[in-house]
Design an enzyme around this catalytic site. Sequence first.
Site, PDB file in Angstrom:
ATOM      1  N   GLN A 160       0.420  -9.120  -6.283  1.00 13.68           N
ATOM      2  CA  GLN A 160      -0.080 -10.452  -6.493  1.00 13.68           C
ATOM      3  C   GLN A 160       0.805 -11.329  -7.251  1.00 13.68           C
ATOM      4  OE1 GLN A 160      -2.255 -12.087  -4.844  1.00 13.68           O
ATOM      5  NE2 GLN A 160      -3.231 -10.188  -3.982  1.00 13.68           N
TER       6      GLN A 160
ATOM      7  N   CYS B  60     -20.971  -8.114   1.723  1.00 14.68           N
ATOM      8  CA  CYS B  60     -21.482  -8.239   3.179  1.00 14.68           C
ATOM      9  C   CYS B  60     -20.316  -8.811   3.900  1.00 14.68           C
ATOM     10  CB  CYS B  60     -22.528  -9.417   3.116  1.00 14.68           C
ATOM     11  SG  CYS B  60     -23.932  -8.863   2.271  1.00 14.68           S
TER      12      CYS B  60
ATOM     13  N   THR C  30       0.962  -1.161  -0.013  1.00 13.91           N
ATOM     14  CA  THR C  30      -0.161  -0.036   0.037  1.00 13.91           C
ATOM     15  C   THR C  30       0.701   1.242   0.101  1.00 13.91           C
ATOM     16  OG1 THR C  30      -1.827  -1.326   1.132  1.00 13.91           O
ATOM     17  CG2 THR C  30      -1.874   1.289   1.346  1.00 13.91           C
TER      18      THR C  30
HETATM   19  C1  LIG Z   1      -2.988  -5.961  -5.821  1.00 14.79           C
HETATM   20  C2  LIG Z   1      -2.810  -5.497  -4.487  1.00 14.79           C
HETATM   21  N1  LIG Z   1      -2.133  -4.357  -4.541  1.00 14.79           N
HETATM   22  C3  LIG Z   1      -1.845  -3.822  -3.317  1.00 14.79           C
HETATM   23  C4  LIG Z   1      -2.236  -4.676  -1.881  1.00 14.79           C
HETATM   24  C5  LIG Z   1      -1.724  -3.855  -0.713  1.00 14.79           C
HETATM   25  O1  LIG Z   1      -0.688  -4.572  -0.111  1.00 14.79           O
HETATM   26  P1  LIG Z   1      -0.377  -4.271   1.646  1.00 14.79           P
HETATM   27  O2  LIG Z   1      -1.927  -4.677   2.198  1.00 14.79           O
HETATM   28  O3  LIG Z   1       0.544  -5.454   1.973  1.00 14.79           O
HETATM   29  O4  LIG Z   1      -0.049  -2.809   1.803  1.00 14.79           O
HETATM   30  C6  LIG Z   1      -2.546  -5.672  -2.045  1.00 14.79           C
HETATM   31  C7  LIG Z   1      -2.933  -6.537  -0.864  1.00 14.79           C
HETATM   32  O5  LIG Z   1      -3.520  -6.183  -0.173  1.00 14.79           O
HETATM   33  C8  LIG Z   1      -2.924  -6.254  -3.401  1.00 14.79           C
HETATM   34  O6  LIG Z   1      -3.586  -7.573  -3.509  1.00 14.79           O
END
Ligand SMILES: Cc1ncc(COP(=O)(O)O)c(C=O)c1O
Lengths: 143, 143, 398, 398
Positions: free
Chosen positions: C182, C328, C75
């Site tokens: 991913q 949900c 993130t």
């Molecule tokens: C495609 C994708 N991008 C970003 C994230 C964010 O990664 P993180 O939760 O490790 O910050 C995730 C997973 O939650 C993800 O699957």
Amino acid sequence: MYSEKVMDHFMNPRNQGEITDADGVGEVGNPTCGDIMRIFLSVKENIITDVKFQTFGCGAAVASSSMATELIKGKTLEEAWEVSNKAVAEALEGLPPIKMHCSVLAEEGIHKAINDYRIKQGLPPWEEKAGHHHGHDDGTCET
Amino acid sequence: MYSEKVMDHFMNPRNQGEITDADGVGEVGNPTCGDIMRIFLSVKENIITDVKFQTFGCGAAVASSSMATELIKGKTLEEAWEVSNKAVAEALEGLPPIKMHCSVLAEEGIHKAINDYRIKQGLPPWEEKAGHHHGHDDGTCET
Amino acid sequence: MANQKSVYMDHSATTATDPEVVQAMIPWFSNQYGNPSSLYKLARESKTAIENARSKVATAIGAKPEEIFFTSGGTESDNWALIGTAFALRKKGNHIITSGIEHHAIQHTCEYLEKQGFSVTYLPVDESGKIRTADLKSAITDGTILVSVMFANNEIGTIQPVKEIGKICREKGILFHTDAVQAIGNIPIDVGDLNIDLLSLSSHKFYGPKGTGALFIRKGVRIDNYIHGGGQERRKRAGTENVPGIVGLGTAIEKVTRNLEDNSNRIRVLRDRLLDRILSEIPHTRLNGHRTDRLAGNINVSFEFIEGESLLLLLDHAGIAASTGSACSSGSLEPSHVLLAIGLRAEIAHGSLRLTLGRENTEEDNEYVFAELKKAVERLRAMSPLYADYLKKRSRHV
Amino acid sequence: MANQKSVYMDHSATTATDPEVVQAMIPWFSNQYGNPSSLYKLARESKTAIENARSKVATAIGAKPEEIFFTSGGTESDNWALIGTAFALRKKGNHIITSGIEHHAIQHTCEYLEKQGFSVTYLPVDESGKIRTADLKSAITDGTILVSVMFANNEIGTIQPVKEIGKICREKGILFHTDAVQAIGNIPIDVGDLNIDLLSLSSHKFYGPKGTGALFIRKGVRIDNYIHGGGQERRKRAGTENVPGIVGLGTAIEKVTRNLEDNSNRIRVLRDRLLDRILSEIPHTRLNGHRTDRLAGNINVSFEFIEGESLLLLLDHAGIAASTGSACSSGSLEPSHVLLAIGLRAEIAHGSLRLTLGRENTEEDNEYVFAELKKAVERLRAMSPLYADYLKKRSRHV
Ligand SMILES: Cc1ncc(COP(=O)(O)O)c(C=O)c1O
Ligand SMILES: Cc1ncc(COP(=O)(O)O)c(C=O)c1O
């Protein structure tokens, strides 16, 4: 962070001390910037027969002083003048980029000491090469 | 996330099924929002003698349906009308805030089923209290 | 319940940290705890450990070590990549292109940038979840400064035509960021070959620890700092480094890329067996996402007439960990924007189930999951008014 | 060298993670690895673990659990606190007040805000490193939206008059943030009593793991998100939670606040013994910072005629971990802005040494450090041209 060679010269500095009746003395650096080097020369028949240094500064400054004095000891003044900061840094097996100015200081210290000798001998001082890096001569502490 | 009571009613729903000849049926919810509840009532002499539900929805929706049917079984229609969503949620030992609308759906389902019965009996439907929470009647899925 | 079977099929949510990785991390907590910014031996050792990890990450994606910057996770990497380049290039333009099926870390960051005056194009996707490169080309304007398209989708597993996207961006001189959170560990990636300028990754998705990730920033890319402070990460990302986490990330990415193809193939075969059985033996079920261009471990199916959260609860009761795109399920109130974007009706999106297989899953797990899933779907259909209606309608038609 | 003594006196840089804390973290890597956002048992357990840690942090500072938000460390907390409130309150005003001796995480964030159009007042400090509350009062304008003053300084240990600052801010209706990264675990803190609205903390400074911290945000404080994405941390801080890190933070803060006064007192006594010896037995030495209103473990002294980095190298050679405010130490090119702010000449700042004692230090450590320090200072003075000049001048005067 430092090479083994730097640490060796820092822990066991060569030629550290003062020559009370030196033939030439050069001081460079600035306490505000955290480093001052003072180089003492004894010269006989154009040969550097003895050299000593005093340094206030970081590990690289001490090691550069030590290495630089080693490199010029026994050399002619012309040979000593040609010892560049790069040669000092290389002999130390490299310096971190932010510490390169310490080797520049060492080169400048030698030049100043040689010119001090030349002036005392009534000779004209040699000129620094153009495009030469200056330690802190521009008034800032960064290089 | 869910209380033990919710999980119990979700895993072992009471009164799940259909009353084919129901006296009143109420359906609330919206497949777009992910939940639909259908309540079937059998009424004798103003008493709810049997009640069943079918639910498409989350754990809280199923548990709320199950609990709501338990709460009104054997009650008079007036008593059943008074069973509030809060009473359902409390009987379930609480619902997560974002799931409170499931208990609202259950209350509305019962009301709809009762009024369906009343209309079939030629009686005027009862009115919802003012200021009452609506499940998804405002067209959005959020409460 | 005591020795109940338990099967984890939610590897796209997170993975167990590999015990080898944990072992590699341990010394950096209590014994080798030096702050890498300090000067003494204990600190230099931490510094070296970080640089080793950096090299491993670089090797894994074909980058140079000095192009890797450690962050607190996928993130943060996504936020930094987008906000950092957008503001750095603001003078050049204010247009950003992304897809309509990005993770919230990209989507909500784009929404934030819109509030800051940037204009964002959200490319639509086809029914398999892929963007069309023609759409990308026609979305590009003179003011486009950044394209951010994820490598592989976290919900439906669809893999984007990254190489073509990279080529288009390179030709147009536009930065290309990809959220590869991913993809890392599942698909071989070479940032040179694919013309990727920025790439986000997150350690806990490939058997590394949570709370650590990285951003690849190609040399020469202009990007503002996002976390301001000390001089860590070559003055680009401040904050005392999470040394054990970084060591764990390095160990994990090295291991996961070492046998990537073999592992992926094994998981793909297992996945296909389970998927085929679900589709053929549970009626009224559809596959979401691309049949073949998808992450090896990803299954995403929709079961008509039922809702996903209640399905998860039944599976959980049977010890099975899975996920859904239903509104949900906890966290969000709307059904998955990804499922809606590939054209699913909300009601079908609510009935979706994601099973993501990983390294430790077996054929036995498949058997168990299939059996429990079938039971659970039947049970929920039995209480569903939608299914009751369907049965009535069908019997009338017969 | 093999069984050389080693003494760690750099606890303000970082601390070893307490073995008890590491033990508490371990299960959350490989066994209890569920993603707290998911629904199943494994995930709910992670969620519960996070909420337990949140309660512990809240208890430690007199806050409510729902006022605690986990971050990736002190730096992120500082960035979020400042940027998040500044942008949220921009309509109210654009003036921020801070001190001239903040950590770079605050200082550089303020500089960033200045570039974004905010105006920042950097309050001067007196020679002990304290701000004057009169200065604060007169700096406040109608447009002041935030005051951020650190609780205790990381270099010189000086403790600010936080209670008075809080009172002034409360009276004026201005938000008060404090960077308590160095204070937590050393000074008892009650955010209610002190009228603190936002407080940053960082786990690795109090025997917790690196890469995790928290921001206290008083209920009702308006603050924008900083890391955008998923709905974690009640939709205020996105990103999969660093579960082991958060558990470690919780365990560490609980332990460190339990015996806070006893530990602080023991460390203070030890510190005072070492400090007194240094000041009385090594000539040309001065104390930096306040004599009594300082962190229990903090020593910051300047040795005339010598430079700090070379002192650190000699100490390191003797197995002693310490820190300096000299420009020449890695990371920065300027001497410590804190030492300059308390009025030191650059040359004296270059000769500074910080020793920060912690839980495991002993009287024996003191003896060893003092002996090695004295030798090292003498050795460097013996090669210093400044000291040579001083000796000559003195002998002339005698
Ligand atoms: C495609 C994708 N991008 C970003 C994230 C964010 O990664 P993180 O939760 O490790 O910050 C995730 C997973 O939650 C993800 O699957
Ligand atoms: C006063 C102060 N604030 C902020 C920080 C930053 O904390 P971290 O490095 O954990 O992000 C530190 C420590 O480095 C600090 O001492």
